[in-house]
Design an enzyme around this catalytic site. Structure first.
Site, short mmCIF file in Angstrom:
data_model
loop_
_atom_site.label_atom_id
_atom_site.label_comp_id
_atom_site.label_asym_id
_atom_site.label_seq_id
_atom_site.Cartn_x
_atom_site.Cartn_y
_atom_site.Cartn_z
N ASP A 9 1.00 5.72 4.39
CA ASP A 9 1.07 6.23 3.04
C ASP A 9 0.87 5.26 2.15
O ASP A 9 1.16 3.95 2.51
CB ASP A 9 2.46 6.84 3.15
CG ASP A 9 2.84 7.17 1.67
OD1 ASP A 9 2.46 8.13 1.31
OD2 ASP A 9 3.64 6.55 1.03
N GLU A 40 -4.06 6.22 3.80
CA GLU A 40 -4.33 7.07 2.45
C GLU A 40 -4.70 5.84 1.59
O GLU A 40 -4.09 4.96 1.23
CB GLU A 40 -2.70 7.51 1.93
CG GLU A 40 -2.94 8.35 0.79
CD GLU A 40 -1.52 8.73 0.28
OE1 GLU A 40 -1.47 9.98 -0.14
OE2 GLU A 40 -0.71 7.74 0.44
#
Length: 703
Positions: free
Chosen positions: A352, A388
């Protein structure tokens, strides 16, 4: 050993080399990092009452590691830490011995967080704000760390190691996938064990996906502003423990249920990828709670503003940013990754806000401390690593800039596919790039075509069905006056916002969903599906459902479109059978040495080059052949011809010349059932549809 208040306890010197609490069969060694603390205490708790019964000073400190050995301390012992030192927020230090701290390395937690002002390091209401000092003890409002049984965390068998080019990812939430399934045993709903029951496992096998990507399963704490509104952090992007599985998903076997889930998926040939959050913690900004890192060594664990160390650098948008330049913070993250691979058996990670992990003082560096450490680690070699590629800090958008070991979430693919089918100007030109794996972003530094993780929907944003039902987001239930969530969704409601009984609109929406999902699976790169999209799942237009632990986010199996699932399964099987759709090398139209033909050939429906200058171009076709960069053996694969018709008209399609006989149409999104049909020189493509044709030759069932 059962701990009692009057029982004499002696903390011996112990060893600093292995952080966390480790039972050796006779006692437990405790070791915790704190560079700036003046004293660290080990706190022991009664297992029945939860009362603190001992507070022991660590007498030994080697380097920055405080350590001690407690004879007879058995698995199940409840403990925590307290750290004493300077409370000087303006200098970056927030030590407060009144706050119980979770062991950053604990593998298990007992109890839950209870909202109370005592977990804050400062006095609420004080005119000095976070510069004030709280004397309230937080132990009664904190979960306790647990000494784990090493037998429960023994290393597991080797991971599957499936090739990237053969991978189809299915993103899902543990609870969302299982809570409403009609065939799910009641005691397994919302649990790790529930994910590997026949109800879910057979569904995934029938669909043909090869990997599941689980939304965060690390232990979390919901933000105070959510709990005040009666909500929770459902997605789990607010980590408080990088080694502990989220107990919210425990079933009958507790933490061991996670390993059971992984082993069962592996037996079915399905890899397990974890979405992990190492960019920030649940302690938020300077007004957040003191749970572990802040109290142990705020100035080491977090990136602070140079001129105002009272405040945190907030490249994550979550209040703080972990300091991945510090060797002990990097060590913690690497130890965590190795733990989930070696002990829990997972096959990879999706990072993330991965840009944050590469931030150095001078800015983002994909070859900086953290990424260099990950790439040289022998345990992590061969795992699937996915970035990401953005955060909200300066220069945060870094699509295509990660090392060759990494795949990356490609939001260009999501937006380009949605725009093309919605009818946006220049949509065909953008789609063309995505169909070839976004080479402009990824084809450098030895990267492979699988680097682009292509998707049309993910947990964050509209589901695929909702991109055809809603022109606007509907996030009022989140309690932020609909201000949160993406503003640019590139969606289309076909004239009616939300549900409708109009059969014509329903038909248009159904065709759009098929076209969107088909396009994702025909792109070069690695396809990812959002769990439930294969059945038309909706979130009622909520495009930021991170705090909705209810029917909004739980997959509605009662309304599941099984015909659509069959369509997607056929599409995945088609991708599996055609190596030209999942090549490892990029295609640039270069001529192949074997036959002098280009490895990709763009065509208009009339047989000549597309009108790329036309902003409203609504039809494109392309021939895919084995890459010119591949060996002759690797390039010897069936040719594939793809045709995309966004227009409102049925169009004639001139077929490419083929020396070995006719083309065979094998897939058509306009047809309710798929059948093979030989095509000679021309055919027709229905409006709003995709057709797939293959040359004569061998197919592959590599998956």
């Amino acid at each position: 050993m059962t701990l009692r208040p009057n029982q004499p306890v002696e903390l011996l010197a112990g060893c600093p080399h292995k952080l966390g609490a480790h039972f050796d069969g006779k006692g437990t060694n405790f070791a915790v990092f704190s560079e700036n603390a003046e004293q660290v205490f080990l706190c022991l708790f009664d297992q029945e009452t939860g009362a603190e019964v001992h507070r022991l000073k660590f007498a030994e400190k080697t380097g920055s590691v405080w350590h001690g050995y407690l004879p007879d301390a058995q698995p199940g012992t409840l403990y925590g830490y307290r750290a004493d030192g300077a409370y000087a927020p303006e200098e970056g230090h927030r030590f407060n011995v009144n706050k119980l701290l979770i062991d950053p390395y604990t593998r298990e937690l007992s109890g839950t967080f209870i909202e109370d002002q005592a977990i804050l390091g400062y006095e609420v209401g004080s005119i000095a704000g976070d510069l004030s000092f709280s004397t309230s003890d937080s132990a009664d409002f904190m979960p306790k760390s647990v000494v784990s049984d090493p037998a429960e965390f023994a290393p597991v068998a080797k991971r599957l190691g499936r090739g990237w080019e053969d991978t189809v990812i299915y993103e899902m939430h543990v609870k969302g996938m299982t809570e409403l399934h009609p065939d799910m045993p009641e005691q397994l709903r919302g649990t790790y064990e529930g994910l590997c029951t026949p109800a879910i496992l057979n569904h995934l096998k029938e669909l043909g996906v090869t990997a599941v990507e689980l939304l965060p399963v690390h232990a979390v704490r919901s933000e105070g502003q959510l709990t005040a509104r009666g909500l929770k952090n459902y997605w789990g992007y607010n980590t408080v423990g990088f080694f502990a599985a989220n107990p919210d998903y425990f079933g009958p076997n507790g933490a061991h249920g996670f390993r059971t889930m992984v082993e069962t998926f592996h037996e079915a040939g399905i890899e397990v990828i974890l979405d992990v959050v190492y960019n920030h913690s649940a302690e938020s900004d300077q007004l957040g709670p003191t749970l572990n890192f802040r109290g142990l060594d705020n100035a080491s664990y977090y990136r602070l503003l140079d001129a105002q160390k009272r405040y945190y650098i907030n490249d994550t948008g979550c209040g703080n940013t972990l300091n991945l330049e510090h060797p002990f913070v990097i060590r913690m993250v690497l130890d965590s990754l190795r733990f989930w691979v070696e002990v829990m058996g997972v096959d990879g990670f999706r990072f993330d806000l991965a840009t944050t992990l590469g931030r150095q003082r001078e800015g983002f560096d994909a070859y900086g401390a953290f990424y260099s450490a990950v790439r040289q680690d022998p345990v992590l070699a061969g795992t699937k690593l996915i970035a990401e590629p953005w955060d909200i800090g300066p220069g945060g958008y870094q699509l295509g800039q990660f090392p060759a070991d990494f795949g990356e979430w490609n939001d260009h693919s999501r937006d380009a596919i949605r725009k093309f089918w919605r009818g946006d100007e220049h949509g065909a030109q953008q789609l063309a790039s995505v169909l070839l794996g976004s080479a402009a972003q990824f084809d450098h530094g030895g990267r492979r075509a699988w680097s682009s993780i292509n998707f049309v929907a993910a947990h964050d944003g509209f589901t695929t069905a909702d991109t055809t039902r809603y022109a606007q987001k509907h996030n009022l239930a989140n309690g932020e006056s609909n201000r949160d969530g993406h503003h640019a969704n590139f969606s289309d409601n076909f004239g009616v916002e939300g549900e409708t009984s109009d059969p014509e609109i329903q038909a248009h929406r159904a065709r759009r969903v098929k076209n969107l999902l088909t396009t994702v699976l025909l792109c070069q790169g690695t396809p990812m599906l959002l769990g439930g999209d294969e059945g038309g799942n909706s979130q009622s237009g909520n495009n930021n459902a991170y705090c909705q632990d209810n029917e909004t986010t739980w997959i509605d199996w009662s309304g599941f479109d099984h015909d659509l699932k069959g369509f997607v399964a056929d599409l995945i099987a088609l991708r599996r059978s055609l190596p030209a759709l999942r090549q490892t090398r990029f295609l640039h139209g270069d001529k192949r040495a074997s036959d002098g033909l280009p490895d990709v050939e763009w065509r208009g429906f009339d047989g000549v080059a597309p009108q790329w200058h036309d902003a409203n171009l609504d039809r494109i076709a392309l021939v895919l052949r084995g890459s010119a960069d591949a060996s002759d053996a690797q390039a010897d694969m069936q040719e594939v011809f793809l045709a995309f018709n966004r227009s409102d008209q049925q169009l004639g399609l001139v077929m490419p010349d083929l020396a070995n006989g006719p083309w065979t149409k094998v897939f058509d999104t306009a047809k309710p059932a798929q059948s093979e049909l030989d095509i000679e020189e021309t055919t027709f493509v229905d409006p709003h549809s995709v057709c797939v044709f293959v040359s004569k030759g061998k197919t592959s069932d590599a998956l």
